[in-house]
Write a protein that holds these residues in place. Structure first.
Motif, PDB file in Angstrom:
ATOM      1  N   PHE A   1      79.171  70.016  52.623  1.00 46.23           N
ATOM      2  CA  PHE A   1      79.174  68.579  52.353  1.00 46.23           C
ATOM      3  C   PHE A   1      77.738  68.094  52.308  1.00 46.23           C
ATOM      4  N   ASP A   2      77.359  67.510  51.181  1.00 47.14           N
ATOM      5  CA  ASP A   2      76.019  66.959  51.002  1.00 47.14           C
ATOM      6  C   ASP A   2      76.166  65.461  50.743  1.00 47.14           C
ATOM      7  N   VAL A   3      75.850  64.661  51.727  1.00 41.50           N
ATOM      8  CA  VAL A   3      76.050  63.224  51.620  1.00 41.50           C
ATOM      9  C   VAL A   3      75.182  62.597  50.540  1.00 41.50           C
ATOM     10  N   ASP A   4      74.085  63.267  50.165  1.00 43.48           N
ATOM     11  CA  ASP A   4      73.188  62.724  49.145  1.00 43.48           C
ATOM     12  C   ASP A   4      73.654  63.005  47.722  1.00 43.48           C
ATOM     13  N   ASP A   5      74.584  63.909  47.560  1.00 40.70           N
ATOM     14  CA  ASP A   5      75.129  64.205  46.233  1.00 40.70           C
ATOM     15  C   ASP A   5      76.003  63.027  45.801  1.00 40.70           C
ATOM     16  N   PRO A   6      75.699  62.377  44.680  1.00 40.68           N
ATOM     17  CA  PRO A   6      76.475  61.196  44.272  1.00 40.68           C
ATOM     18  C   PRO A   6      77.937  61.481  43.946  1.00 40.68           C
ATOM     19  N   HIS A   7      78.279  62.750  43.734  1.00 37.65           N
ATOM     20  CA  HIS A   7      79.665  63.121  43.416  1.00 37.65           C
ATOM     21  C   HIS A   7      80.416  63.492  44.692  1.00 37.65           C
TER      22      HIS A   7
ATOM     23  N   PRO B   1      83.185  65.358  46.539  1.00 33.73           N
ATOM     24  CA  PRO B   1      84.032  66.521  46.224  1.00 33.73           C
ATOM     25  C   PRO B   1      85.512  66.162  46.194  1.00 33.73           C
ATOM     26  N   GLU B   2      86.241  66.801  45.284  1.00 29.65           N
ATOM     27  CA  GLU B   2      87.671  66.518  45.140  1.00 29.65           C
ATOM     28  C   GLU B   2      88.444  66.840  46.411  1.00 29.65           C
ATOM     29  N   TRP B   3      88.032  67.895  47.134  1.00 34.74           N
ATOM     30  CA  TRP B   3      88.771  68.283  48.336  1.00 34.74           C
ATOM     31  C   TRP B   3      88.699  67.204  49.414  1.00 34.74           C
ATOM     32  N   ILE B   4      87.693  66.360  49.359  1.00 34.29           N
ATOM     33  CA  ILE B   4      87.618  65.222  50.284  1.00 34.29           C
ATOM     34  C   ILE B   4      88.438  64.056  49.747  1.00 34.29           C
ATOM     35  N   GLU B   5      88.230  63.726  48.483  1.00 34.74           N
ATOM     36  CA  GLU B   5      88.926  62.592  47.866  1.00 34.74           C
ATOM     37  C   GLU B   5      90.442  62.735  47.981  1.00 34.74           C
ATOM     38  N   GLU B   6      90.942  63.941  47.695  1.00 39.74           N
ATOM     39  CA  GLU B   6      92.391  64.163  47.673  1.00 39.74           C
ATOM     40  C   GLU B   6      93.016  64.136  49.063  1.00 39.74           C
ATOM     41  N   ALA B   7      92.252  64.523  50.091  1.00 44.93           N
ATOM     42  CA  ALA B   7      92.820  64.647  51.435  1.00 44.93           C
ATOM     43  C   ALA B   7      92.501  63.476  52.355  1.00 44.93           C
TER      44      ALA B   7
ATOM     45  N   HIS C   1      80.039  59.097  52.701  1.00 42.50           N
ATOM     46  CA  HIS C   1      79.572  59.195  51.325  1.00 42.50           C
ATOM     47  C   HIS C   1      79.521  57.814  50.676  1.00 42.50           C
ATOM     48  N   ASP C   2      80.543  57.010  50.901  1.00 45.02           N
ATOM     49  CA  ASP C   2      80.564  55.649  50.353  1.00 45.02           C
ATOM     50  C   ASP C   2      79.369  54.848  50.850  1.00 45.02           C
ATOM     51  N   ARG C   3      79.060  54.981  52.127  1.00 42.38           N
ATOM     52  CA  ARG C   3      77.933  54.243  52.689  1.00 42.38           C
ATOM     53  C   ARG C   3      76.609  54.695  52.080  1.00 42.38           C
ATOM     54  N   ARG C   4      76.467  55.996  51.932  1.00 43.12           N
ATOM     55  CA  ARG C   4      75.208  56.534  51.419  1.00 43.12           C
ATOM     56  C   ARG C   4      74.908  56.012  50.012  1.00 43.12           C
TER      57      ARG C   4
ATOM     58  N   ASP D   1      76.210  53.140  48.545  1.00 44.53           N
ATOM     59  CA  ASP D   1      76.391  51.697  48.394  1.00 44.53           C
ATOM     60  C   ASP D   1      75.139  51.022  48.943  1.00 44.53           C
ATOM     61  N   PRO D   2      74.343  50.371  48.100  1.00 47.10           N
ATOM     62  CA  PRO D   2      73.090  49.766  48.577  1.00 47.10           C
ATOM     63  C   PRO D   2      73.283  48.691  49.640  1.00 47.10           C
ATOM     64  N   LEU D   3      74.501  48.147  49.747  1.00 47.97           N
ATOM     65  CA  LEU D   3      74.769  47.129  50.756  1.00 47.97           C
ATOM     66  C   LEU D   3      75.211  47.733  52.087  1.00 47.97           C
ATOM     67  N   LYS D   4      75.554  49.021  52.071  1.00 51.85           N
ATOM     68  CA  LYS D   4      76.063  49.656  53.288  1.00 51.85           C
ATOM     69  C   LYS D   4      75.228  50.840  53.753  1.00 51.85           C
ATOM     70  N   VAL D   5      74.209  51.206  52.994  1.00 54.72           N
ATOM     71  CA  VAL D   5      73.456  52.415  53.307  1.00 54.72           C
ATOM     72  C   VAL D   5      72.813  52.356  54.690  1.00 54.72           C
ATOM     73  N   TRP D   6      72.526  51.146  55.187  1.00 52.63           N
ATOM     74  CA  TRP D   6      71.924  50.996  56.515  1.00 52.63           C
ATOM     75  C   TRP D   6      72.861  51.470  57.620  1.00 52.63           C
ATOM     76  N   LYS D   7      74.162  51.545  57.322  1.00 54.89           N
ATOM     77  CA  LYS D   7      75.136  51.968  58.330  1.00 54.89           C
ATOM     78  C   LYS D   7      75.102  53.471  58.595  1.00 54.89           C
ATOM     79  N   LEU D   8      74.497  54.233  57.691  1.00 50.78           N
ATOM     80  CA  LEU D   8      74.487  55.685  57.827  1.00 50.78           C
ATOM     81  C   LEU D   8      73.178  56.137  58.461  1.00 50.78           C
ATOM     82  N   SER D   9      73.272  56.821  59.576  1.00 56.23           N
ATOM     83  CA  SER D   9      72.083  57.263  60.295  1.00 56.23           C
ATOM     84  C   SER D   9      72.009  58.786  60.335  1.00 56.23           C
ATOM     85  N   ASP D  10      70.838  59.290  60.686  1.00 57.80           N
ATOM     86  CA  ASP D  10      70.687  60.733  60.856  1.00 57.80           C
ATOM     87  C   ASP D  10      71.563  61.243  61.992  1.00 57.80           C
ATOM     88  N   MET D  11      71.830  60.379  62.978  1.00 55.11           N
ATOM     89  CA  MET D  11      72.718  60.749  64.083  1.00 55.11           C
ATOM     90  C   MET D  11      74.135  60.998  63.573  1.00 55.11           C
TER      91      MET D  11
END
Length: 292
Positions: free
Chosen positions: A20-26, A28-34, A199-202, A204-214
């Motif tokens: 899982f790469d949070v920086d990849d804009p796509h 993955p289907e295995w996440i979306e579907e489940a 992934h949505d947070r990463r 979304d320019p309005l929500k990216v602040w919610k995602l931390s390295d932690m």
């Protein structure tokens, strides 16, 4: 922002290795579907936005009545919101307090303790934010940091962790015996849903602040957090301060049922039970709802 490679993590799902790469804009289907089904979620579709808004409006009118009642009687409410990262704590709090007077309904979301606070009695920094007469206070994370984040990430000692679990039921008994209503909510989400929300947070320019390295660092510690959560619920679930577990893969259903629980628990003036409606026990109940 770190480069993509440094933020990609390898995770194991049902014996399979997944990257899982949070920086990849796509996503993955295995996440979306489940995502929606993850964690044993009972519904195949989210509640429709139109239905949600109609039900929420009725509940928020009741919450305004609650605030008038608190101010008239001088009673106090504490609502503790806990859960994994991206479980929907902030949104649930916002929906609850949206139309309550901010002068007597407030949110407490503390940052990491200062040097002075680290030298205090552990509960001290939280007690200083407790409600006075007529107030409703929502904790976006609380003293329960010491039962989850701190032991899993190594921010406290084993002795401090054990002492916390032992002391907390007595601490909360003092709160309740003093006349304060204490609600403790654990918002539970499935693993794939957490990844989707990260992934949505990463992206979304309005929500990216919610995602931390932690948040990213915690991705490989899912099982550790599950064990800590289970022990926390077991050791601190008491008759005077029980935990209410909410299946929160669908934020709309989670918010509605959480608010209903608060309203059904308070004997306020002008209460309209028909307007509040029935709690969905598939969404809100005790720890037996927990699945990973």
């Amino acid at each position: 922002m770190a480069d993509q490679k440094s933020r990609a993590v390898e995770l194991e799902f049902d014996g399979k290795k997944r990257v899982f790469d949070v920086d990849d804009p796509h996503l993955p289907e295995w996440i979306e579907e489940a995502a929606l089904d993850s964690g044993g979620y009972p519904y195949k579709k989210k509640l429709k936005e139109e239905d949600y808004q109609i039900e929420l409006y009725a509940l928020q009118k009741e919450l305004v009545k609650v605030q008038f009642w608190l101010q008239r009687t001088g009673k106090r409410v504490i609502a503790v919101f806990e859960g994994r990262d991206a479980a929907g704590k902030g949104g649930s709090i916002a929906a609850t307090l949206a139309y309550m007077n901010p002068r007597s309904a407030r949110v407490v979301a503390l940052t990491k303790p200062t040097e002075t606070e680290r030298g205090q009695w552990y509960f001290q920094r939280y007690v200083s934010h407790f409600p006075t007469a007529g107030e409703f206070v929502a904790f976006d994370r609380s003293w329960y940091n010491r039962a989850g984040v701190e032991p899993v990430m190594g921010f406290c000692t084993e002795g401090e962790y054990k002492d916390f679990l032992k002391a907390t039921p007595d601490f909360e008994r003092l709160i309740v015996n003093d006349g304060t209503y204490l609600f403790k909510f654990w918002l539970n989400i499935g693993r794939e849903m957490q990844l989707k929300r990260f992934h949505d947070r990463r992206h979304d320019p309005l929500k990216v602040w919610k995602l931390s390295d932690m948040d990213i660092a915690a991705l490989t510690k899912w099982d550790d957090y599950s064990k800590a959560r289970d022990k926390m619920l077991k050791d601190t679930r008491t008759k005077h301060a029980p935990w209410t577990v909410i299946r929160a893969n669908d934020k709309r259903r989670a918010r509605l049922n959480l608010i209903r629980h608060i309203l059904h628990s308070l004997d306020y003036d002008g209460k309209e039970k028909q307007a509040i409606g029935a709690i969905d026990n598939e969404i809100l109940d005790g720890p037996e709802l927990l699945k990973d």
